[in-house]
Scaffold this active site. Structure first.
Site, PDB file in Angstrom:
ATOM      1  N   PRO A   2     104.989  76.776  69.066  1.00  0.00           N
ATOM      2  CA  PRO A   2     105.004  75.416  68.522  1.00  0.00           C
ATOM      3  C   PRO A   2     106.049  75.242  67.431  1.00  0.00           C
ATOM      4  O   PRO A   2     106.357  76.170  66.685  1.00  0.00           O
ATOM      5  CB  PRO A   2     103.586  75.259  67.959  1.00  0.00           C
ATOM      6  CG  PRO A   2     102.762  76.263  68.685  1.00  0.00           C
ATOM      7  CD  PRO A   2     103.675  77.412  68.960  1.00  0.00           C
ATOM      8  N   GLU A   3     106.581  74.040  67.367  1.00  0.00           N
ATOM      9  CA  GLU A   3     107.520  73.700  66.303  1.00  0.00           C
ATOM     10  C   GLU A   3     106.731  73.301  65.053  1.00  0.00           C
ATOM     11  O   GLU A   3     105.523  73.064  65.088  1.00  0.00           O
ATOM     12  CB  GLU A   3     108.400  72.532  66.755  1.00  0.00           C
ATOM     13  CG  GLU A   3     109.005  72.692  68.133  1.00  0.00           C
ATOM     14  CD  GLU A   3     110.341  73.430  68.138  1.00  0.00           C
ATOM     15  OE1 GLU A   3     111.090  73.328  67.156  1.00  0.00           O
ATOM     16  OE2 GLU A   3     110.628  74.088  69.146  1.00  0.00           O
ATOM     17  N   LYS A  51     105.324  77.558  60.482  1.00  0.00           N
ATOM     18  CA  LYS A  51     104.519  77.619  61.700  1.00  0.00           C
ATOM     19  C   LYS A  51     103.183  78.322  61.465  1.00  0.00           C
ATOM     20  O   LYS A  51     102.463  78.639  62.408  1.00  0.00           O
ATOM     21  CB  LYS A  51     105.299  78.343  62.795  1.00  0.00           C
ATOM     22  CG  LYS A  51     106.598  77.648  63.159  1.00  0.00           C
ATOM     23  CD  LYS A  51     107.302  78.382  64.274  1.00  0.00           C
ATOM     24  CE  LYS A  51     108.624  77.721  64.612  1.00  0.00           C
ATOM     25  NZ  LYS A  51     109.289  78.374  65.757  1.00  0.00           N
ATOM     26  N   ARG A 250     115.844  84.007  73.001  1.00  0.00           N
ATOM     27  CA  ARG A 250     115.208  82.757  73.408  1.00  0.00           C
ATOM     28  C   ARG A 250     116.204  81.951  74.219  1.00  0.00           C
ATOM     29  O   ARG A 250     117.413  82.035  74.002  1.00  0.00           O
ATOM     30  CB  ARG A 250     114.791  81.943  72.171  1.00  0.00           C
ATOM     31  CG  ARG A 250     113.911  82.684  71.182  1.00  0.00           C
ATOM     32  CD  ARG A 250     112.491  82.806  71.676  1.00  0.00           C
ATOM     33  NE  ARG A 250     111.867  81.502  71.811  1.00  0.00           N
ATOM     34  CZ  ARG A 250     111.336  80.825  70.792  1.00  0.00           C
ATOM     35  NH1 ARG A 250     111.388  81.301  69.567  1.00  0.00           N
ATOM     36  NH2 ARG A 250     110.773  79.646  70.999  1.00  0.00           N
TER      37      ARG A 250
END
Length: 284
Positions: A2-3, A51, A250
């Site tokens: 999640p951002e 986060k 990523r």
């Protein structure tokens, strides 16, 4: 993963449901916390830090959690059926008279003294959505390693906390910069913290993230999730490649026309499935 804006919303929902209420049920289903019981303590609040999530209780205790890729906190009314996954995926249950917060698939769950929170979040850079957001300090950290590629510098939570793969790709596009461009070669690098803060702050109340002027579902993002589809700005096919150290790589999305890569950029094809968002939407 999640951002920061997603984690901010999770923290807000948890805080709305739990803060100021006495805990009537506590079940922490990880071996090292199996005997811990917070029942009878009042929840003081739930705070996001980048986060990370920090749930504070009276008596100077904090429950630290991180969602990573698959974790989730769900909130239920007393008679509501739990729908976040099978029971064996539950890692935490925090209940009050009015709500029950259930943590599913949480890969990180720690109980520590509130005074020791820096042990788990002290390494983080300025929080893009925090009350102490400091763009000057974020810029200083970003430029501390001038040869670091822009995309990697943005993902490094020690520089500024809250950016994930979506915002990394979108920020690079909006800056018209290759994710592989050394950050010191970026014109006007001071734009980076300001633009990152603007994007996350604008989206923190939106369940559907938007970085473009369009509200169309297929045009909400510039490049993220558009592999093999035309760039909304110039029409060039959006490309993807793995970026970062081997253990942390990523998938990065970029437009090779709007964001030409340096000649020596190590472009590596994505090593695995990129998710359904990378496929063209179905037509009906």
């Amino acid at each position: 993963m999640p951002e920061g804006d997603t984690v901010w919303r999770v923290a807000r929902r948890l805080d709305d449901a739990l803060a100021g209420h006495l805990l009537t049920r506590c079940d922490l289903r990880v071996p090292r916390l199996a005997t811990a019981d917070l029942t009878g303590r009042t929840v003081l609040g739930v705070l996001p830090r980048g986060k990370h999530l920090l749930t504070r209780f009276e008596g100077g205790l904090t429950l630290h959690s991180h969602l990573r890729m698959d974790g989730a906190w769900k909130i239920y009314a007393p008679a509501e059926r739990w729908r976040g996954g099978p029971a064996h995926q539950i890692r935490a249950i925090l209940g009050t008279a009015d709500h029950t917060a259930v943590g599913y698939r949480l890969p990180v769950l720690d109980l520590l003294r509130t005074a020791d929170e820096s042990r788990v979040v002290g390494h983080l850079g300025p929080d893009l959505l925090g009350p102490d957001w400091d763009p000057a300090e974020a810029l200083r950290r970003l430029l501390a390693d001038p040869g670091c590629p822009l995309g990697e510098a943005l993902l490094d939570q020690r520089n500024l906390a809250g950016i994930g793969n979506v915002y990394k790709s979108e920020l690079c596009f909006l800056l018209r910069a290759s994710p592989w461009l050394p950050i010191a070669r970026l014109p006007a690098p001071e734009r980076v913290p300001a633009l990152a803060h603007k994007l996350l702050d604008a989206n923190k109340h939106r369940p559907a993230r938007i970085t473009t002027p369009s509200a169309r579902p297929d045009r909400r993002l510039w490049v993220y999730g558009r592999a093999g589809r035309p760039c909304p700005r110039c029409g060039t096919t959006v490309r993807t490649a793995d970026q970062g150290p081997a253990a942390e790589e990523r998938v990065t999305y970029w437009c090779p026309t709007c964001q030409p890569a340096p000649p020596d950029a190590p472009l590596r094809p994505p090593s695995g499935p990129q998710g359904p968002q990378d496929r063209p939407p179905k037509t009906h």
